[in-house]
Motif scaffolding. Structure first.
Motif: not given
Length: 229
Positions: A11, A17-18, A21-22, A37, A41, A191, A193
Motif C-alpha cells: 500500500g 492492498e486492493m 482486499l478483493d 469490503r 479494509a 485501496h 477510501w
C-alpha cells in the motif's frame, strides 16, 4: 531533520492492498464467510498475519457459532499469493521516493519476510532498499504495536525519535506513533477510501501525502547531503 525513513511496503511501495482486499473478501464469501469490503479494509489492512488470523477466527465463530475450518486461512493466502505472481505492480513513482531520500532507509512491514523479498524483487524495487527489509515475523508483536519499527531503527543504528515512517494504514500509523516516530500518512495506493485521511490523522499521523510525486519532493528537501547507509 530525520536519521532514517522507514517505508511500509504493502500500500506504500507495492499496490498489493486492493488486490488482496478483493481476492480475500471474495474468497471468504465463496466459503460462506462474509465481510463488507470497507469494514474488512479498515480492520485488517496493516495488521500482521497472526493478529489477523485470531480476529478472523473470532468473527467466523460469531457468524457461524462454530470454529473456523482449519485450512481456510492458508487456502485464502495461497490463492492471494498465486494471484500476486501475475498481477503485482509497484505504486506509481515509488522509486522516486526511495531515491529522493539519500540517507538511511528501510522497509518495515507486517508481511512475511519471504513475501517481502519476493514481491520487492518482482516489481523492481529490491535493489533500492536491500539489505534493510524487515518483517513483523522478526519481532514479538506486529502492528499496531511498535516492535517492527523499533527493530528496523535498531538495525539502521538510528534514533527512533528521529525516524520518519511512511504508512498507509491505521494500524501502521498507530505502530509508528507508539514507536515515538514521526508518521506521514500515504494515500497513493489503489485501496484508499474517502474517510482514510481523517482516520490516519485520528490515529496520529503528523502529515498526509497523496502520492509518491509529492512524497519525493518532501523527502528531497529533508534529505541529508550525503548518503549515510
Amino acid at each position: 531533520m530525520f536519521d532514517a525513513v522507514l517505508f511500509d511496503c504493502d500500500g506504500v511501495l507495492i499496490d498489493t492492498e486492493m488486490l488482496a482486499l478483493d481476492l480475500e473478501v471474495d474468497f471468504l464469501a465463496a466459503n460462506n464467510f462474509h465481510y463488507d469490503r470497507m469494514d474488512f479494509a479498515r480492520a485488517f489492512i496493516g495488521m500482521d498475519g497472526i493478529a489477523m488470523r485470531a480476529q478472523m477466527a473470532r468473527d467466523y465463530e460469531a457468524q457461524h457459532a462454530r470454529s473456523i475450518p482449519p485450512t481456510l486461512f492458508d487456502d485464502m493466502w495461497a490463492a492471494r499469493d498465486a494471484h500476486f505472481k501475475t498481477h503485482l505492480t509497484s505504486i506509481a513513482d515509488a522509486e522516486k521516493s526511495l531515491t529522493a531520500w539519500t540517507g538511511k532507509k528501510a522497509v518495515a512491514s507486517s508481511s512475511k519476510i519471504e513475501h517481502l523479498k519476493t514481491n520487492l524483487t518482482q516489481v523492481g524495487l529490491a535493489h533500492l532498499v536491500y539489505p534493510h527489509v524487515y518483517s513483523a515475523d522478526q519481532v514479538e508483536r506486529g502492528k499496531p504495536h511498535p516492535d517492527v519499527f523499533l527493530f528496523a531503527a535498531e538495525k539502521l543504528a538510528a534514533n527512533p525519535q528521529k525516524c520518519l515512517v511512511i504508512e498507509d494504514s491505521i494500524n501502521g500509523v498507530k505502530a509508528g506513533c507508539a514507536a515515538g516516530m514521526t508518521v506521514w500518512g500515504f494515500l497513493g495506493g489503489g485501496h484508499v477510501w474517502p474517510e482514510l485521511t481523517d482516520q490516519l490523522q485520528s490515529a496520529g499521523a503528523h502529515d498526509i501525502v497523496s502520492s509518491h510525486a509529492q512524497l519525493a519532493e518532501k523527502l528531497k528537501k529533508a534529505s541529508p547531503e550525503k548518503t549515510k547507509v
